[in-house]
Design a protein around this motif. Structure first.
Motif, PDB file in Angstrom:
ATOM      1  N   THR A 136      45.787  78.198  71.477  1.00 36.64           N
ATOM      2  CA  THR A 136      44.892  77.923  70.517  1.00 36.64           C
ATOM      3  C   THR A 136      44.930  79.491  69.687  1.00 36.64           C
ATOM      4  O   THR A 136      44.500  79.434  68.385  1.00 36.64           O
ATOM      5  CB  THR A 136      43.622  77.675  70.931  1.00 36.64           C
ATOM      6  OG1 THR A 136      43.939  76.391  71.660  1.00 36.64           O
ATOM      7  CG2 THR A 136      42.703  77.082  69.684  1.00 36.64           C
ATOM      8  N   ASP A 238      53.632  74.595  67.741  1.00 40.05           N
ATOM      9  CA  ASP A 238      52.868  74.660  68.989  1.00 40.05           C
ATOM     10  C   ASP A 238      53.695  74.578  70.077  1.00 40.05           C
ATOM     11  O   ASP A 238      54.288  73.212  70.359  1.00 40.05           O
ATOM     12  CB  ASP A 238      51.748  73.556  68.569  1.00 40.05           C
ATOM     13  CG  ASP A 238      51.014  73.256  69.874  1.00 40.05           C
ATOM     14  OD1 ASP A 238      51.157  73.793  71.045  1.00 40.05           O
ATOM     15  OD2 ASP A 238      50.049  72.554  69.819  1.00 40.05           O
ATOM     16  N   LYS A 264      50.502  76.547  81.725  1.00 43.25           N
ATOM     17  CA  LYS A 264      51.023  75.137  81.935  1.00 43.25           C
ATOM     18  C   LYS A 264      52.324  75.361  82.700  1.00 43.25           C
ATOM     19  O   LYS A 264      52.288  75.422  83.923  1.00 43.25           O
ATOM     20  CB  LYS A 264      51.139  74.335  80.739  1.00 43.25           C
ATOM     21  CG  LYS A 264      49.716  74.302  79.817  1.00 43.25           C
ATOM     22  CD  LYS A 264      49.819  73.345  78.637  1.00 43.25           C
ATOM     23  CE  LYS A 264      48.633  73.175  77.948  1.00 43.25           C
ATOM     24  NZ  LYS A 264      47.578  72.535  78.443  1.00 43.25           N
TER      25      LYS A 264
HETATM   26  C1  LIG Z   1      50.042  70.232  72.585  1.00 45.73           C
HETATM   27  C2  LIG Z   1      49.283  71.308  72.816  1.00 45.73           C
HETATM   28  N1  LIG Z   1      48.780  72.406  72.047  1.00 45.73           N
HETATM   29  C3  LIG Z   1      47.797  73.093  72.176  1.00 45.73           C
HETATM   30  C4  LIG Z   1      46.999  73.045  73.558  1.00 45.73           C
HETATM   31  C5  LIG Z   1      45.891  74.039  73.916  1.00 45.73           C
HETATM   32  O1  LIG Z   1      46.397  75.017  74.757  1.00 45.73           O
HETATM   33  P1  LIG Z   1      45.499  76.151  75.309  1.00 45.73           P
HETATM   34  O2  LIG Z   1      44.457  75.666  75.854  1.00 45.73           O
HETATM   35  O3  LIG Z   1      46.331  77.048  75.853  1.00 45.73           O
HETATM   36  O4  LIG Z   1      44.845  76.823  73.729  1.00 45.73           O
HETATM   37  C6  LIG Z   1      47.243  72.195  74.518  1.00 45.73           C
HETATM   38  C7  LIG Z   1      46.446  72.100  75.683  1.00 45.73           C
HETATM   39  O5  LIG Z   1      46.862  71.024  76.336  1.00 45.73           O
HETATM   40  C8  LIG Z   1      48.326  71.101  74.154  1.00 45.73           C
HETATM   41  O6  LIG Z   1      48.792  70.369  74.826  1.00 45.73           O
END
Ligand SMILES: Cc1ncc(COP(=O)(O)O)c(C=O)c1O
Length: 442
Positions: A136, A238, A264
């Motif tokens: 994010t 993303d 992840k």
């Molecule tokens: C496709 C996708 N984008 C963004 C995010 C957000 O990730 P983060 O918590 O590392 O900002 C996630 C989290 O599950 C995700 O699955």
């Protein structure tokens, strides 16, 4: 205090002043951890994993890999798409560095080493890599840094996680850009055609997942980015899921920006991420947060004051003190992946998900598969629904049988997502399939 002090010694020395009952409880918890595994990085160095070709029985090899994880063995964890549990070498590295930093009372560093390790792992130049805390954050850096005008269109999908939807929605409120959410096609070709057809003279940016959190479909991002480039459209991906799941090469993908995380599929420490900024595209985003490491020099004693500009690398987008323990953990996670081999990981992850997908649809014709079967569109996640059923009920049913899955509420998709990583086994998938079959009969 020596950096080699044991975890139990550390706890007992530091909790002396606390309430005795509290202390005993914590010491018992520490002993349980120690009984599970000694807290020594040597015992669980990635180098202790032999190479896959030495194993005639591949399952034995993956069992050995599984043993590297403290992940609760009484449960089946099929939700790596939400959180990637770290193996011992990563956990040990983080805890030892944390202790070390506070022992020597120095921050520790490791920024350059981390940037080098991530760039090498994902196939780009060091100058193109920034450290972030999560996906994010990277998306926000690009979303707010890129100069768009009121009425400019940004293509996103109807399968966004809030991490990509939130920043752009906010920009639409604050700056009047127009969001164009598209539903992806059933396969790579159709998805590509849908994106091509949606481009208008006002489209300035495409910001989509490489792999969405909903169905795990792998989008044809290389083709999309190449096409966008011919139209002068900026591309942002993303990348929450692919690094650590697929053998990602950022230079080969050819996007302008790619925001990913290490917590992840890379199985690294939580709260670690990265932002790739193609060196040709660096000029497209204005950095807004300045601090230690971002600039080429400054002087407040001149009139007017002097600002010599931004560094010509990814450090213009991150600043200030970093967490050395987490960064060392990221380096260790990459070492762990490279020891097993990126290709071997991709193959394993995909064979588990493919096995699940194939056998799931054979259970009942009411099962609706949302992830394409075609090879190029598949990764380590499968999304499905059951006609006429609320999928939270199946998630609860599986949870009661110690299986963790992800319910996808985003955009009313109402599906279940199964993630398969290297610590999972075919036996676990068989158990899952058996429970789903029973649920369908009930
Ligand atoms: C496709 C996708 N984008 C963004 C995010 C957000 O990730 P983060 O918590 O590392 O900002 C996630 C989290 O599950 C995700 O699955």
């Amino acid at each position: 205090m020596s950096a080699k002090i044991s975890f139990l010694q550390y706890i007992s020395r530091n909790l002396m002043k606390q309430d005795r009952r509290q202390f005993l409880l914590k010491a018992a918890a520490a002993s349980a951890v120690l009984a599970l595994r000694p807290f020594s990085s040597e015992a669980f160095s990635p180098n202790s994993i032999p190479s896959l070709p030495e194993f005639k029985d591949e399952e034995k090899y993956w069992k050995l890999v599984r043993d590297q994880f403290p992940l609760d063995k009484t449960k089946t964890f099929l939700n790596n798409g939400t959180m990637g549990p770290s193996p011992y070498p990563v956990i040990n590295e983080v805890t030892q560095e944390m202790l070390h930093v506070d022992t020597i009372a120095k921050y520790g560093g490791y920024e350059e080493e981390t940037v080098a390790a991530i760039s090498n792992f994902l196939g780009c130049e060091k100058e193109e890599m920034s450290i972030t805390r999560n996906v994010t954050e990277g998306i926000n850096i690009v979303c707010w840094g890129v100069k768009l005008n009121k009425g400019d269109e940004v293509i996103i999908t109807t399968h966004e996680h809030v991490g990509n939807a939130g920043p752009w929605l906010n920009k639409s409120v604050v700056q009047g850009i127009i969001l164009k959410p598209l539903s992806p096609g059933k396969d790579a070709q159709e998805t590509f055609e849908i994106i091509k057809k949606s481009i208008t003279s006002k489209t300035k940016m495409i910001s989509i997942p490489h792999v969405p959190c909903t169905t795990g479909q792998v989008y044809p991002v290389k083709e999309i980015c190449a096409y966008a480039r011919t139209k002068g459209i900026i591309t942002m991906l993303d990348g929450a899921h692919p690094p650590g799941m697929l053998n990602v090469n950022l230079t080969d993908i050819g996007c302008d920006f790619y925001s990913g995380c290490c917590h992840k599929w890379m199985l690294g420490p939580k709260g670690t991420g990265f932002l790739y900024v193609n060196k040709e595209s660096r000029k497209l985003i204005q950095p807004y947060y300045m601090g230690g490491g971002t600039d080429l020099g400054w002087d407040l004693l001149t009139t007017p004051v002097t600002f010599k500009g931004y560094v010509e690398n990814g450090h213009r987008f991150y600043y200030g003190t970093q967490n050395a323990a987490l960064l060392k953990g990221v380096i260790k996670a990459i070492e762990f992946h490279e020891t097993i081999g990126k290709d071997n990981i991709e193959k394993r992850v995909k064979s588990l998900s493919g096995y699940f997908q194939k056998n799931l649809v054979a259970i009942d014709s009411n099962i609706e598969m949302m992830t394409p079967f075609e090879e190029i569109s598949r990764g380590g996640q499968v999304g499905f629904k059951i006609k006429g059923k609320e999928m939270t009920a199946l998630q609860k049913y599986l949870g009661e049988r110690a299986i963790t899955t992800r319910y996808v509420a985003e955009n009313n998709l109402n599906n279940l997502r199964i993630s398969t990583h290297i610590y999972n086994s075919f036996a676990e998938i068989d158990t899952l399939l058996g429970h789903i079959a029973d649920y369908m009969k009930a």
